[in-house]
Design a protein around this motif. Structure first.
Motif, PDB file in Angstrom:
ATOM      1  N   THR A 149      18.989 -26.582 -27.776  1.00  0.00           N
ATOM      2  CA  THR A 149      19.271 -25.307 -27.115  1.00  0.00           C
ATOM      3  C   THR A 149      18.196 -25.077 -26.048  1.00  0.00           C
ATOM      4  O   THR A 149      17.240 -25.845 -25.934  1.00  0.00           O
ATOM      5  N   SER A 150      18.322 -23.986 -25.320  1.00  0.00           N
ATOM      6  CA  SER A 150      17.305 -23.641 -24.332  1.00  0.00           C
ATOM      7  C   SER A 150      16.041 -23.194 -25.053  1.00  0.00           C
ATOM      8  O   SER A 150      16.051 -22.877 -26.247  1.00  0.00           O
ATOM      9  N   PHE A 151      14.952 -23.142 -24.327  1.00  0.00           N
ATOM     10  CA  PHE A 151      13.670 -22.660 -24.843  1.00  0.00           C
ATOM     11  C   PHE A 151      13.829 -21.243 -25.397  1.00  0.00           C
ATOM     12  O   PHE A 151      13.311 -20.906 -26.460  1.00  0.00           O
ATOM     13  N   GLU A 152      14.573 -20.412 -24.690  1.00  0.00           N
ATOM     14  CA  GLU A 152      14.722 -18.996 -25.053  1.00  0.00           C
ATOM     15  C   GLU A 152      15.540 -18.781 -26.323  1.00  0.00           C
ATOM     16  O   GLU A 152      15.406 -17.754 -26.988  1.00  0.00           O
ATOM     17  N   ASP A 153      16.400 -19.749 -26.681  1.00  0.00           N
ATOM     18  CA  ASP A 153      17.293 -19.586 -27.836  1.00  0.00           C
ATOM     19  C   ASP A 153      16.719 -20.164 -29.122  1.00  0.00           C
ATOM     20  O   ASP A 153      17.450 -20.319 -30.107  1.00  0.00           O
ATOM     21  N   LYS A 175      11.407 -27.754 -33.415  1.00  0.00           N
ATOM     22  CA  LYS A 175      10.297 -27.962 -32.484  1.00  0.00           C
ATOM     23  C   LYS A 175      10.711 -27.630 -31.053  1.00  0.00           C
ATOM     24  O   LYS A 175      11.893 -27.691 -30.707  1.00  0.00           O
ATOM     25  N   LEU A 176       9.707 -27.306 -30.260  1.00  0.00           N
ATOM     26  CA  LEU A 176       9.888 -27.196 -28.818  1.00  0.00           C
ATOM     27  C   LEU A 176       9.438 -28.524 -28.226  1.00  0.00           C
ATOM     28  O   LEU A 176       8.300 -28.958 -28.452  1.00  0.00           O
ATOM     29  N   GLU A 177      10.339 -29.196 -27.518  1.00  0.00           N
ATOM     30  CA  GLU A 177      10.035 -30.521 -26.989  1.00  0.00           C
ATOM     31  C   GLU A 177      10.289 -30.585 -25.489  1.00  0.00           C
ATOM     32  O   GLU A 177      10.934 -29.707 -24.912  1.00  0.00           O
ATOM     33  N   ARG A 178       9.780 -31.635 -24.876  1.00  0.00           N
ATOM     34  CA  ARG A 178       9.963 -31.860 -23.441  1.00  0.00           C
ATOM     35  C   ARG A 178      11.069 -32.897 -23.236  1.00  0.00           C
ATOM     36  O   ARG A 178      10.994 -34.012 -23.753  1.00  0.00           O
ATOM     37  N   ILE A 179      12.081 -32.524 -22.460  1.00  0.00           N
ATOM     38  CA  ILE A 179      13.198 -33.414 -22.168  1.00  0.00           C
ATOM     39  C   ILE A 179      13.097 -33.869 -20.716  1.00  0.00           C
ATOM     40  O   ILE A 179      12.857 -33.058 -19.814  1.00  0.00           O
ATOM     41  N   THR A 180      13.295 -35.152 -20.482  1.00  0.00           N
ATOM     42  CA  THR A 180      13.182 -35.665 -19.120  1.00  0.00           C
ATOM     43  C   THR A 180      14.436 -35.343 -18.305  1.00  0.00           C
ATOM     44  O   THR A 180      15.550 -35.464 -18.795  1.00  0.00           O
ATOM     45  N   LEU A 181      14.218 -34.934 -17.064  1.00  0.00           N
ATOM     46  CA  LEU A 181      15.316 -34.633 -16.143  1.00  0.00           C
ATOM     47  C   LEU A 181      15.654 -35.842 -15.271  1.00  0.00           C
ATOM     48  O   LEU A 181      16.722 -35.900 -14.669  1.00  0.00           O
ATOM     49  N   SER A 182      14.715 -36.790 -15.205  1.00  0.00           N
ATOM     50  CA  SER A 182      14.953 -38.033 -14.463  1.00  0.00           C
ATOM     51  C   SER A 182      14.166 -39.144 -15.138  1.00  0.00           C
ATOM     52  O   SER A 182      13.166 -38.887 -15.816  1.00  0.00           O
ATOM     53  N   THR A 183      14.615 -40.376 -14.994  1.00  0.00           N
ATOM     54  CA  THR A 183      13.955 -41.499 -15.656  1.00  0.00           C
ATOM     55  C   THR A 183      13.539 -42.563 -14.644  1.00  0.00           C
ATOM     56  O   THR A 183      14.066 -42.631 -13.538  1.00  0.00           O
ATOM     57  N   ASN A 200      11.562 -30.710 -18.851  1.00  0.00           N
ATOM     58  CA  ASN A 200      12.062 -29.371 -19.131  1.00  0.00           C
ATOM     59  C   ASN A 200      11.881 -29.089 -20.620  1.00  0.00           C
ATOM     60  O   ASN A 200      12.182 -29.944 -21.458  1.00  0.00           O
ATOM     61  N   ARG A 201      11.392 -27.905 -20.960  1.00  0.00           N
ATOM     62  CA  ARG A 201      11.140 -27.574 -22.367  1.00  0.00           C
ATOM     63  C   ARG A 201      12.420 -27.092 -23.041  1.00  0.00           C
ATOM     64  O   ARG A 201      13.102 -26.198 -22.531  1.00  0.00           O
ATOM     65  N   LYS A 202      12.725 -27.691 -24.184  1.00  0.00           N
ATOM     66  CA  LYS A 202      13.937 -27.362 -24.926  1.00  0.00           C
ATOM     67  C   LYS A 202      13.620 -27.113 -26.401  1.00  0.00           C
ATOM     68  O   LYS A 202      12.616 -27.593 -26.933  1.00  0.00           O
ATOM     69  N   SER A 203      14.511 -26.362 -27.048  1.00  0.00           N
ATOM     70  CA  SER A 203      14.412 -26.143 -28.492  1.00  0.00           C
ATOM     71  C   SER A 203      15.217 -27.226 -29.190  1.00  0.00           C
ATOM     72  O   SER A 203      16.399 -27.396 -28.899  1.00  0.00           O
ATOM     73  N   MET A 204      14.577 -27.954 -30.103  1.00  0.00           N
ATOM     74  CA  MET A 204      15.229 -29.074 -30.781  1.00  0.00           C
ATOM     75  C   MET A 204      15.173 -28.872 -32.297  1.00  0.00           C
ATOM     76  O   MET A 204      14.122 -28.550 -32.854  1.00  0.00           O
TER      77      MET A 204
END
Length: 240
Positions: free
Chosen positions: A178-182, A200-208, A132-136
């Protein structure tokens, strides 16, 4: 004493090597930002963000300015962003972000890295259920910053999480998610508080995926190989 010297020398070499790769990636980000919306950070929010990130990692000012000047040339290379998804050995999902001026070269290299390691390249969007893409946003956490108070103040910017992680030198780094949109809202809020952040916009894992230490060594070796490629901007995986 000799062994300690060699260790420090090797560590310094790795740090400089990592910095060189980091500067190269930032140079490409500057080029893409300039091509997209022009060379002036006052009117180009993407360029402004990249410049701030570059300053935060001590990229020399003259190198930043040179990158902007090169990108402004009508004959400068045009980079395209492409994402590759697939699986590394042992069932670990892997997502690779690239910026390239030769997509045929890039896809051939990425496929080669994966297949030689016993993995495979998948279709675009095949890992949407894992990443999932997130704002970091990251900044140094020092004793002058009250993180509990800051956490309350950042809620209006769309704060999802605020936590501490260590960098390679053992320093405490505050991470705001935060979310991608924020992205824009949070960036402005953090800037208003005088914080020097890397955004940065990064990819966060939803499952491992749980694997053994021996298998993990195979994955890390593959990731190191992929990250050495000049076309690669970032690599994400879901290894626990």
């Amino acid at each position: 004493m000799g062994r300690a010297f060699e260790f420090r020398k090797e560590r310094k070499f790795k740090r400089w090597s990592k910095m060189a790769i980091q500067f190269t990636r930032l140079g490409k980000e500057i080029a893409m930002a300039v091509k997209e919306s022009g060379p002036h950070p006052e009117t180009n929010s993407r360029l402004r963000t990249v410049i701030q990130n570059a300053k935060a990692v001590n990229m020399p000012k003259d190198r930043i300015e040179a990158a902007i000047k090169r990108a402004s040339d009508k004959d400068a290379s045009t980079y395209e962003e492409h994402i590759y998804e697939g699986y590394a050995p042992h069932g670990v999902a892997i997502l690779i972000e690239t910026a390239t001026d030769n997509i045929n070269r890039t896809v051939a290299n990425v496929r080669s890295y994966l297949t030689k390691a016993g993995g495979s390249l998948g279709k675009t969007g095949s890992l949407d259920f894992i990443f999932n893409r997130k704002s970091m946003f990251r900044f140094k956490a020092d004793e002058n910053i009250d993180l509990e108070e800051l956490e309350l103040e950042l809620i209006d910017g769309g704060l999802e999480e605020l936590y501490i992680e260590d960098d390679e030198d053992g320093n405490d780094i505050a991470v705001v998610q935060t979310s991608f949109e924020d992205f824009g809202n949070m960036q402005k809020l953090l800037e208003s508080k005088g914080l020097q952040v890397i955004a940065k916009l990064e990819r966060i894992t939803l499952s491992t995926t749980e694997i053994s230490e021996e298998d993990a060594a195979d994955i890390l070796k593959l990731i190191d190989k992929i990250e050495e490629d000049d076309d690669v901007q970032a690599v994400y995986h879901n290894m626990a």
